[in-house]
Structures are given as structure tokens and as C-alpha cells.
Write a protein that holds these residues in place. Sequence first.
Motif, PDB file in Angstrom:
ATOM      1  N   ASP A  91       1.296  -1.088  -0.250  1.00  0.00           N
ATOM      2  CA  ASP A  91       0.399  -0.046  -0.400  1.00  0.00           C
ATOM      3  C   ASP A  91       1.152   1.086  -0.126  1.00  0.00           C
ATOM      4  O   ASP A  91       0.339   2.097  -0.033  1.00  0.00           O
ATOM      5  CB  ASP A  91      -0.535   0.134   1.604  1.00  0.00           C
ATOM      6  CG  ASP A  91      -1.751  -1.488   0.623  1.00  0.00           C
ATOM      7  OD1 ASP A  91      -1.976  -1.821  -0.059  1.00  0.00           O
ATOM      8  OD2 ASP A  91      -2.662  -1.231   2.297  1.00  0.00           O
ATOM      9  N   SER A  92       2.173   1.307   0.272  1.00  0.00           N
ATOM     10  CA  SER A  92       3.398   2.528   0.586  1.00  0.00           C
ATOM     11  C   SER A  92       4.253   2.291  -0.375  1.00  0.00           C
ATOM     12  O   SER A  92       4.947   1.087   0.432  1.00  0.00           O
ATOM     13  CB  SER A  92       3.041   2.495   1.921  1.00  0.00           C
ATOM     14  OG  SER A  92       4.118   3.128   2.010  1.00  0.00           O
ATOM     15  N   PRO A  93       5.236   2.945  -1.167  1.00  0.00           N
ATOM     16  CA  PRO A  93       6.109   2.881  -1.072  1.00  0.00           C
ATOM     17  C   PRO A  93       6.915   3.138  -0.524  1.00  0.00           C
ATOM     18  O   PRO A  93       8.149   1.570  -0.943  1.00  0.00           O
ATOM     19  CB  PRO A  93       6.045   4.029  -2.262  1.00  0.00           C
ATOM     20  CG  PRO A  93       4.777   4.628  -2.245  1.00  0.00           C
ATOM     21  CD  PRO A  93       4.104   4.472  -1.144  1.00  0.00           C
ATOM     22  N   VAL A  94       7.442   3.305   0.214  1.00  0.00           N
ATOM     23  CA  VAL A  94       8.286   3.504   1.583  1.00  0.00           C
ATOM     24  C   VAL A  94       7.954   2.353   2.150  1.00  0.00           C
ATOM     25  O   VAL A  94       9.022   1.416   2.268  1.00  0.00           O
ATOM     26  CB  VAL A  94       7.960   4.952   2.485  1.00  0.00           C
ATOM     27  CG1 VAL A  94       9.041   4.331   3.547  1.00  0.00           C
ATOM     28  CG2 VAL A  94       8.408   5.850   1.770  1.00  0.00           C
TER      29      VAL A  94
ATOM     30  N   LEU B 249       7.123  -0.970   1.568  1.00  0.00           N
ATOM     31  CA  LEU B 249       7.106  -1.778   0.807  1.00  0.00           C
ATOM     32  C   LEU B 249       8.753  -1.251   0.121  1.00  0.00           C
ATOM     33  O   LEU B 249       9.591  -2.924   0.141  1.00  0.00           O
ATOM     34  CB  LEU B 249       6.660  -1.526  -1.633  1.00  0.00           C
ATOM     35  CG  LEU B 249       7.440  -2.202  -2.421  1.00  0.00           C
ATOM     36  CD1 LEU B 249       7.079  -3.871  -2.027  1.00  0.00           C
ATOM     37  CD2 LEU B 249       6.208  -1.846  -3.743  1.00  0.00           C
ATOM     38  N   ALA B 250       9.996  -0.468  -0.078  1.00  0.00           N
ATOM     39  CA  ALA B 250      11.327  -0.629  -0.610  1.00  0.00           C
ATOM     40  C   ALA B 250      11.641  -1.164   1.349  1.00  0.00           C
ATOM     41  O   ALA B 250      12.564  -1.376   0.905  1.00  0.00           O
ATOM     42  CB  ALA B 250      11.394   0.868  -0.420  1.00  0.00           C
ATOM     43  N   ASP B 251      10.891  -0.693   2.403  1.00  0.00           N
ATOM     44  CA  ASP B 251      11.328  -1.253   3.537  1.00  0.00           C
ATOM     45  C   ASP B 251      11.643  -2.375   3.286  1.00  0.00           C
ATOM     46  O   ASP B 251      12.356  -3.491   3.762  1.00  0.00           O
ATOM     47  CB  ASP B 251      10.743  -0.956   4.588  1.00  0.00           C
ATOM     48  CG  ASP B 251      11.666  -0.963   6.010  1.00  0.00           C
ATOM     49  OD1 ASP B 251      13.113  -0.738   6.203  1.00  0.00           O
ATOM     50  OD2 ASP B 251      10.721  -2.029   6.730  1.00  0.00           O
ATOM     51  N   ALA B 252      10.713  -3.270   2.967  1.00  0.00           N
ATOM     52  CA  ALA B 252       9.870  -4.919   3.477  1.00  0.00           C
ATOM     53  C   ALA B 252      10.874  -5.617   1.723  1.00  0.00           C
ATOM     54  O   ALA B 252      11.580  -6.019   2.087  1.00  0.00           O
ATOM     55  CB  ALA B 252       8.618  -4.819   2.393  1.00  0.00           C
ATOM     56  N   LEU B 253      11.550  -5.223   0.376  1.00  0.00           N
ATOM     57  CA  LEU B 253      12.260  -5.323  -0.441  1.00  0.00           C
ATOM     58  C   LEU B 253      13.575  -5.257   0.387  1.00  0.00           C
ATOM     59  O   LEU B 253      14.484  -6.558  -0.335  1.00  0.00           O
ATOM     60  CB  LEU B 253      12.418  -4.653  -1.504  1.00  0.00           C
ATOM     61  CG  LEU B 253      10.436  -4.965  -2.246  1.00  0.00           C
ATOM     62  CD1 LEU B 253      10.641  -3.739  -3.529  1.00  0.00           C
ATOM     63  CD2 LEU B 253      10.801  -6.012  -3.004  1.00  0.00           C
ATOM     64  N   ALA B 254      13.910  -4.503   1.205  1.00  0.00           N
ATOM     65  CA  ALA B 254      15.530  -4.002   1.245  1.00  0.00           C
ATOM     66  C   ALA B 254      15.805  -4.966   2.406  1.00  0.00           C
ATOM     67  O   ALA B 254      16.864  -5.951   2.799  1.00  0.00           O
ATOM     68  CB  ALA B 254      15.707  -2.604   2.100  1.00  0.00           C
ATOM     69  N   ARG B 255      14.941  -5.255   3.249  1.00  0.00           N
ATOM     70  CA  ARG B 255      14.818  -6.254   4.331  1.00  0.00           C
ATOM     71  C   ARG B 255      15.084  -7.634   3.842  1.00  0.00           C
ATOM     72  O   ARG B 255      15.637  -8.810   4.418  1.00  0.00           O
ATOM     73  CB  ARG B 255      13.966  -6.024   5.954  1.00  0.00           C
ATOM     74  CG  ARG B 255      13.833  -4.863   6.346  1.00  0.00           C
ATOM     75  CD  ARG B 255      12.935  -4.609   7.621  1.00  0.00           C
ATOM     76  NE  ARG B 255      12.656  -3.398   8.285  1.00  0.00           N
ATOM     77  CZ  ARG B 255      12.968  -3.083   8.941  1.00  0.00           C
ATOM     78  NH1 ARG B 255      13.544  -4.416   9.986  1.00  0.00           N
ATOM     79  NH2 ARG B 255      12.862  -1.580   9.505  1.00  0.00           N
TER      80      ARG B 255
END
Length: 64
Positions: free
Chosen positions: A6-9, A11-17
Motif C-alpha cells: 500500500d505504501s512505496p516506503v 514496500l521499499a523497506d520490506a524489499l530491502a529487509r
Amino acid sequence: MTAVFDSPVSLADALARLGSTGWTPNDIEQFPRRLWQTSAQDVEQAAVDLFAQGLRGGIVLAGI
């Protein structure tokens, strides 16, 4: 997990983790589908495998 999209931020955090722990982009994309396909019995067996390590004994020495 699906709320992360739902949120680009978020999503980016989840992808990085997830990427830092070895997940591939395909693993991340397929994760919601795999969650829906997991049965209660699968979860129960995973919990048994993870936490049923039997009794362990030992000795703790302090002040030596």
C-alpha cells in the motif's frame, strides 16, 4: 504482508529487509500466494519442528 504494497516506503523497506536475508524478487512476489496455500496443519508441524527440541540439561558455573 499484503499491506506492505500500500505504501512505496513500506514496500521499499520490506524489499530491502527481505533481500538482505537472501530472498529473491520471485520469493517476495510469491509470498502472499504461498501464505494462502499454507494449511493449519503445515503451521502446526512447523511449530513442532521449530520448538520441540526436547529437554536439555546443563551446568552453569558462576564466579570462577
